[in-house]
Write a protein that holds these residues in place. Structure first.
Motif, PDB file in Angstrom:
ATOM      1  N   LEU A  22     -30.086   6.564 -38.200  1.00  0.00           N
ATOM      2  CA  LEU A  22     -30.957   7.404 -37.594  1.00  0.00           C
ATOM      3  C   LEU A  22     -31.681   8.282 -38.837  1.00  0.00           C
ATOM      4  CD1 LEU A  22     -28.490   9.124 -34.891  1.00  0.00           C
ATOM      5  CD2 LEU A  22     -30.605   7.635 -34.482  1.00  0.00           C
ATOM      6  N   THR A  23     -30.931   8.700 -39.819  1.00  0.00           N
ATOM      7  CA  THR A  23     -31.661   9.335 -40.986  1.00  0.00           C
ATOM      8  C   THR A  23     -32.626   8.369 -41.762  1.00  0.00           C
ATOM      9  OG1 THR A  23     -29.609  10.504 -41.381  1.00  0.00           O
ATOM     10  CG2 THR A  23     -31.169  10.535 -43.352  1.00  0.00           C
ATOM     11  N   ALA A  24     -32.223   7.162 -41.930  1.00  0.00           N
ATOM     12  CA  ALA A  24     -33.260   6.133 -42.607  1.00  0.00           C
ATOM     13  C   ALA A  24     -34.289   5.796 -41.627  1.00  0.00           C
ATOM     14  CB  ALA A  24     -32.555   4.878 -42.902  1.00  0.00           C
ATOM     15  N   ILE A  30     -34.336  11.569 -37.591  1.00  0.00           N
ATOM     16  CA  ILE A  30     -33.848  12.832 -37.988  1.00  0.00           C
ATOM     17  C   ILE A  30     -34.109  13.023 -39.168  1.00  0.00           C
ATOM     18  CG2 ILE A  30     -32.300  12.717 -36.026  1.00  0.00           C
ATOM     19  CD1 ILE A  30     -30.040  12.298 -37.967  1.00  0.00           C
ATOM     20  N   GLN A  31     -33.863  14.399 -39.949  1.00  0.00           N
ATOM     21  CA  GLN A  31     -34.061  14.656 -41.161  1.00  0.00           C
ATOM     22  C   GLN A  31     -32.695  14.230 -42.019  1.00  0.00           C
ATOM     23  OE1 GLN A  31     -35.000  18.649 -42.202  1.00  0.00           O
ATOM     24  NE2 GLN A  31     -36.794  18.795 -40.802  1.00  0.00           N
ATOM     25  N   ASP A  32     -31.552  14.606 -41.460  1.00  0.00           N
ATOM     26  CA  ASP A  32     -30.402  14.200 -42.413  1.00  0.00           C
ATOM     27  C   ASP A  32     -29.303  14.431 -41.228  1.00  0.00           C
ATOM     28  OD1 ASP A  32     -27.941  14.503 -44.024  1.00  0.00           O
ATOM     29  OD2 ASP A  32     -29.317  14.496 -45.385  1.00  0.00           O
ATOM     30  N   ASP A  33     -28.071  13.528 -41.265  1.00  0.00           N
ATOM     31  CA  ASP A  33     -27.182  13.533 -40.205  1.00  0.00           C
ATOM     32  C   ASP A  33     -26.274  15.134 -40.671  1.00  0.00           C
ATOM     33  OD1 ASP A  33     -25.935  12.777 -42.822  1.00  0.00           O
ATOM     34  OD2 ASP A  33     -24.880  11.043 -41.776  1.00  0.00           O
ATOM     35  N   ARG A  34     -26.477  15.689 -41.610  1.00  0.00           N
ATOM     36  CA  ARG A  34     -25.490  17.121 -41.551  1.00  0.00           C
ATOM     37  C   ARG A  34     -26.172  17.892 -40.770  1.00  0.00           C
ATOM     38  NH1 ARG A  34     -28.574  20.588 -45.683  1.00  0.00           N
ATOM     39  NH2 ARG A  34     -30.595  19.250 -46.077  1.00  0.00           N
ATOM     40  N   PHE A  35     -27.426  17.677 -40.137  1.00  0.00           N
ATOM     41  CA  PHE A  35     -28.038  18.642 -38.998  1.00  0.00           C
ATOM     42  C   PHE A  35     -27.442  18.535 -37.814  1.00  0.00           C
ATOM     43  CE2 PHE A  35     -31.461  18.917 -42.308  1.00  0.00           C
ATOM     44  CZ  PHE A  35     -31.050  19.976 -42.643  1.00  0.00           C
ATOM     45  N   ILE A  36     -26.443  17.235 -37.571  1.00  0.00           N
ATOM     46  CA  ILE A  36     -25.994  17.153 -36.309  1.00  0.00           C
ATOM     47  C   ILE A  36     -24.909  18.092 -35.874  1.00  0.00           C
ATOM     48  CG2 ILE A  36     -24.636  15.514 -34.732  1.00  0.00           C
ATOM     49  CD1 ILE A  36     -25.990  12.939 -36.484  1.00  0.00           C
ATOM     50  N   ILE A  37     -25.054  19.115 -34.906  1.00  0.00           N
ATOM     51  CA  ILE A  37     -24.117  19.998 -34.664  1.00  0.00           C
ATOM     52  C   ILE A  37     -23.231  19.634 -33.492  1.00  0.00           C
ATOM     53  CG2 ILE A  37     -25.531  21.693 -35.857  1.00  0.00           C
ATOM     54  CD1 ILE A  37     -26.170  22.713 -32.912  1.00  0.00           C
ATOM     55  N   ARG A  38     -23.539  18.675 -32.777  1.00  0.00           N
ATOM     56  CA  ARG A  38     -23.001  18.364 -31.275  1.00  0.00           C
ATOM     57  C   ARG A  38     -22.893  16.596 -31.155  1.00  0.00           C
ATOM     58  NH1 ARG A  38     -25.573  21.083 -27.751  1.00  0.00           N
ATOM     59  NH2 ARG A  38     -24.791  22.910 -28.606  1.00  0.00           N
ATOM     60  N   LEU A  39     -22.061  16.227 -31.308  1.00  0.00           N
ATOM     61  CA  LEU A  39     -21.882  14.654 -31.297  1.00  0.00           C
ATOM     62  C   LEU A  39     -20.581  14.054 -30.163  1.00  0.00           C
ATOM     63  CD1 LEU A  39     -22.535  11.824 -32.700  1.00  0.00           C
ATOM     64  CD2 LEU A  39     -20.564  12.407 -34.088  1.00  0.00           C
ATOM     65  N   THR A  40     -21.202  13.296 -29.244  1.00  0.00           N
ATOM     66  CA  THR A  40     -20.277  12.537 -28.194  1.00  0.00           C
ATOM     67  C   THR A  40     -20.425  11.096 -28.505  1.00  0.00           C
ATOM     68  OG1 THR A  40     -20.883  14.528 -26.898  1.00  0.00           O
ATOM     69  CG2 THR A  40     -19.799  12.686 -25.754  1.00  0.00           C
TER      70      THR A  40
END
Length: 136
Positions: free
Chosen positions: A98-100, A104-114
């Motif tokens: 997703l980042t590549a 999205i900018q970076d996966d560190r910005f994912i705050i909720r994941l299911t």
């Protein structure tokens, strides 16, 4: 609040385990690079179809459904065999894709994941991924 959803066909592959060689470290799974490439391409196509000119605005909520091909001979009701891969490692490969892709900018910005994995049905193996901007 924007949402982008897409389907990535193929067999989901785990990322994370490394093997040391005399030339350095490499991914243990030969399947992870082709899988990441498919997810990257599908995410980029979905971003273009949504008319995005850049990545979604962080933070993000991500939902992933993985569909694993069922072996001919198994009595398992869920895909938990060692050959399937850990759910967190499959998610890691998709987050990097997703980042590549620039979705999205970076996966560190994912705050909720299911994330869920299940046996593939008539549509075959793959993943359905939904990324949503989270607003305050």
């Amino acid at each position: 609040m924007s949402t982008v959803s897409f389907h990535a066909p193929g067999v989901p592959a785990p990322q994370g385990s490394k093997v040391r060689t005399r030339f350095g470290m490499r991914e243990a799974s030969q399947r992870v690079k082709p899988w990441r490439d498919v997810v990257t391409r599908c995410a980029a196509i979905a971003a273009d179809a949504a008319g995005l000119l850049g990545p979604l605005t962080p933070p993000y909520q991500v939902t992933m459904w993985f569909y694993i091909p069922k072996p001919r001979t198994t009595s398992a009701t869920h895909p938990v065999a060692p050959t399937v891969g850990d759910l967190d490692k499959i998610v890691r490969a998709c987050n990097d894709a997703l980042t590549a892709s620039g979705l999205i900018q970076d996966d560190r910005f994912i705050i909720r994941l299911t994330a869920e994995k299940a046996w593939a049905g008539v549509d075959g193996p793959g993943a359905i991924i939904r990324v949503t901007e989270v607003t305050s």
